[in-house]
Design an enzyme around this catalytic site. Sequence first.
Site, short mmCIF file in Angstrom:
data_model
loop_
_atom_site.label_atom_id
_atom_site.label_comp_id
_atom_site.label_asym_id
_atom_site.label_seq_id
_atom_site.Cartn_x
_atom_site.Cartn_y
_atom_site.Cartn_z
N ARG A 27 0.77 -1.15 0.03
CA ARG A 27 -0.03 -0.06 -0.04
C ARG A 27 0.58 1.24 -0.21
O ARG A 27 0.97 2.09 -0.89
CB ARG A 27 -1.12 0.01 1.24
N ASP A 28 1.46 1.62 1.15
CA ASP A 28 2.44 2.82 1.11
C ASP A 28 3.50 2.72 0.26
O ASP A 28 3.89 3.64 -0.37
CB ASP A 28 2.83 2.94 2.62
N HIS A 220 5.06 4.60 12.75
CA HIS A 220 5.17 4.38 11.39
C HIS A 220 6.16 5.45 10.73
O HIS A 220 5.99 6.69 10.63
CB HIS A 220 3.63 4.74 10.60
N HIS A 222 9.04 7.03 8.01
CA HIS A 222 9.56 6.93 6.90
C HIS A 222 11.03 7.38 7.11
O HIS A 222 11.45 8.00 8.13
CB HIS A 222 8.88 8.22 6.05
N CYS A 253 4.40 9.19 -0.25
CA CYS A 253 3.01 9.79 0.07
C CYS A 253 2.88 10.65 -1.44
O CYS A 253 3.45 11.73 -1.43
CB CYS A 253 2.79 10.29 1.32
N ASN A 262 9.45 4.21 3.31
CA ASN A 262 8.93 3.67 4.85
C ASN A 262 10.42 3.02 5.19
O ASN A 262 11.35 2.76 4.42
CB ASN A 262 8.16 2.78 5.04
P1 HMG Z 1 -13.05 14.72 -2.67
O1 HMG Z 1 -12.69 15.12 -4.11
O2 HMG Z 1 -13.29 15.83 -1.57
O3 HMG Z 1 -14.36 13.76 -2.76
O4 HMG Z 1 -11.89 13.82 -2.18
P2 HMG Z 1 -15.94 13.88 -2.45
O5 HMG Z 1 -16.20 13.41 -0.91
O6 HMG Z 1 -16.24 15.49 -2.70
O7 HMG Z 1 -16.51 13.12 -3.62
C1 HMG Z 1 -16.26 13.57 -4.86
C2 HMG Z 1 -16.59 12.18 -5.75
O8 HMG Z 1 -15.53 11.07 -5.54
C3 HMG Z 1 -17.78 11.67 -5.64
O9 HMG Z 1 -18.47 11.01 -6.82
C4 HMG Z 1 -17.67 10.40 -4.75
O10 HMG Z 1 -18.58 9.27 -4.74
C5 HMG Z 1 -16.39 9.92 -4.86
P3 HMG Z 1 -19.58 11.78 -7.64
O11 HMG Z 1 -20.76 11.83 -6.82
O12 HMG Z 1 -18.97 13.18 -7.84
O13 HMG Z 1 -19.59 10.93 -8.75
N1 HMG Z 1 -15.51 9.33 -4.05
C6 HMG Z 1 -15.10 8.07 -3.92
N2 HMG Z 1 -14.87 7.16 -5.01
C7 HMG Z 1 -14.38 6.14 -4.55
N3 HMG Z 1 -14.04 5.61 -3.42
C8 HMG Z 1 -13.75 6.70 -2.38
C9 HMG Z 1 -14.56 8.17 -2.74
N4 HMG Z 1 -14.67 8.88 -1.98
C10 HMG Z 1 -15.49 9.75 -2.63
N5 HMG Z 1 -13.64 6.20 -1.25
C11 HMG Z 1 -11.13 11.86 -1.05
C12 HMG Z 1 -11.90 13.26 -0.90
C13 HMG Z 1 -11.08 11.69 0.54
C14 HMG Z 1 -12.11 10.95 -1.53
C15 HMG Z 1 -10.19 11.96 -1.59
O14 HMG Z 1 -9.03 13.19 -1.02
C16 HMG Z 1 -8.89 10.67 -1.59
O15 HMG Z 1 -9.40 9.78 -2.05
N6 HMG Z 1 -8.00 10.89 -0.85
C17 HMG Z 1 -6.97 9.79 -0.44
C18 HMG Z 1 -5.38 10.39 -0.49
C19 HMG Z 1 -4.76 9.08 -0.06
O16 HMG Z 1 -4.90 7.83 -0.32
N7 HMG Z 1 -3.36 9.45 0.44
C20 HMG Z 1 -2.47 8.49 0.82
C21 HMG Z 1 -2.58 7.83 2.02
S1 HMG Z 1 -2.24 8.24 3.48
C22 HMG Z 1 -0.73 8.06 3.43
O17 HMG Z 1 0.03 7.60 2.57
C23 HMG Z 1 -0.14 8.41 5.02
C24 HMG Z 1 0.05 7.08 5.79
O18 HMG Z 1 1.05 6.20 5.25
C25 HMG Z 1 0.55 7.54 7.17
C26 HMG Z 1 1.96 8.48 6.92
O19 HMG Z 1 2.91 8.19 6.59
O20 HMG Z 1 1.85 9.46 7.77
C27 HMG Z 1 -1.08 6.33 6.15
MG MG Z 2 3.03 6.45 5.39
#
Ligand code: HMG
Ligand code: MG
Length: 314
Positions: A27-28, A220, A222, A253, A262
């Site tokens: 995933r990450d 966690h 990096h 990320c 990581n």
């Molecule tokens: P948004 O554009 O604000 O979404 O994004 P929305 O709520 O306004 O919805 C817009 C459209 O997206 C809608 O469709 C929703 O249905 C659809 P429409 O009605 O326009 O046809 N939608 C989705 N479709 C599929 N799956 C979903 C989903 N949600 C909404 N889940 C949102 C907001 C949260 C969706 C977006 O910002 C997003 O997906 N972000 C994910 C970012 C991400 O994955 N980042 C990496 C992971 S975090 C990380 O790596 C850190 C970590 O490792 C720890 C660390 O290192 O610190 C964990």
């Molecule tokens: Mg991470």
Amino acid sequence: MSTEQLPMVVPAPDLPARVRIHEVGARDGLQNEKIAVPTEVKAEFIRRLADAGLTTVEATSFVHPKWVPQLADAEELFPRVRDLSGVALPVLVPNRRGLERALALGADRIAVFASATESFAKANLNRTVDESLSVFEPVVREAKDAGAHVRGYVSMCFGDPWEGAVPLHQVARVCTALRDMGCDELSLGDTIGVATPGHVQELLNLLNEEGVPTDEIGVHFHDTYGQALANTYAALEHGVTTVDASAGGLGGCPYAKSATGNLATEDLVWMLHGLGIETGVDLARLTATSVWMAAHLDRPSPSRTVRALSHKEQ
Ligand code: HMG
Ligand code: MG
């Protein structure tokens, strides 16, 4: 594996006897890869990680496919691996839509991901910190009602690329909010790898003071500044027994450009086994998996341990 490829075991006093590694490579590790990795390669990666003895293998994210195109195949991938026995397969969900998608496929370990800072909450989730916590509240409740285990990530616990230093009480507020919602465990993210060991201990002390028990906390790290192992050691001294790591040191990320890979799982396993701490991981098999994955990604693994153990292959 010859003896020179295993660390000499010299236990240190007062460290945990066993550590659970929460493997995040699939995933990450992969989420930031520009070239689409075929779904079957991801599935094989997860199978090989499980075969190497990892018991928690984070599989994918049910996020918006446009936000993280590399993981847009979550629906195709998860069914290929969900029946692996003896392995927990957590998946990330950012909201109810993500939870619905994950539960529909039978996921039983869910992770929500919050941020300690406003800048990253906006960049990663398009929400303020409080808006994202409001989104998570029903997600955590519904996941728990469905019988799932829920992890709560908190990113930018030790520093933020836009805001700089992050006050510890700001981190603690988000941690306790996630815990109050019902998260079973927290994972403290050093998203951009700036933490140092004293900082880690200070945050862990504060969280304990705020009522968060150490056995509900994972770390966690990096490895951007080469501090991830030292920070892990500080967490072990505090009694932490859940450590996140990514096979081969893959990672980054997409919404925090200064995040690199990581902590490499192999580097972690080398240190833990040298300290006499059990992990259940077969280091040779794990290294072979990272060498195999590096070939698919067409670049050598950044893990020092993978390079040392596989110098003939790479
Ligand atoms: P948004 O554009 O604000 O979404 O994004 P929305 O709520 O306004 O919805 C817009 C459209 O997206 C809608 O469709 C929703 O249905 C659809 P429409 O009605 O326009 O046809 N939608 C989705 N479709 C599929 N799956 C979903 C989903 N949600 C909404 N889940 C949102 C907001 C949260 C969706 C977006 O910002 C997003 O997906 N972000 C994910 C970012 C991400 O994955 N980042 C990496 C992971 S975090 C990380 O790596 C850190 C970590 O490792 C720890 C660390 O290192 O610190 C964990
Ligand atoms: Mg991470």
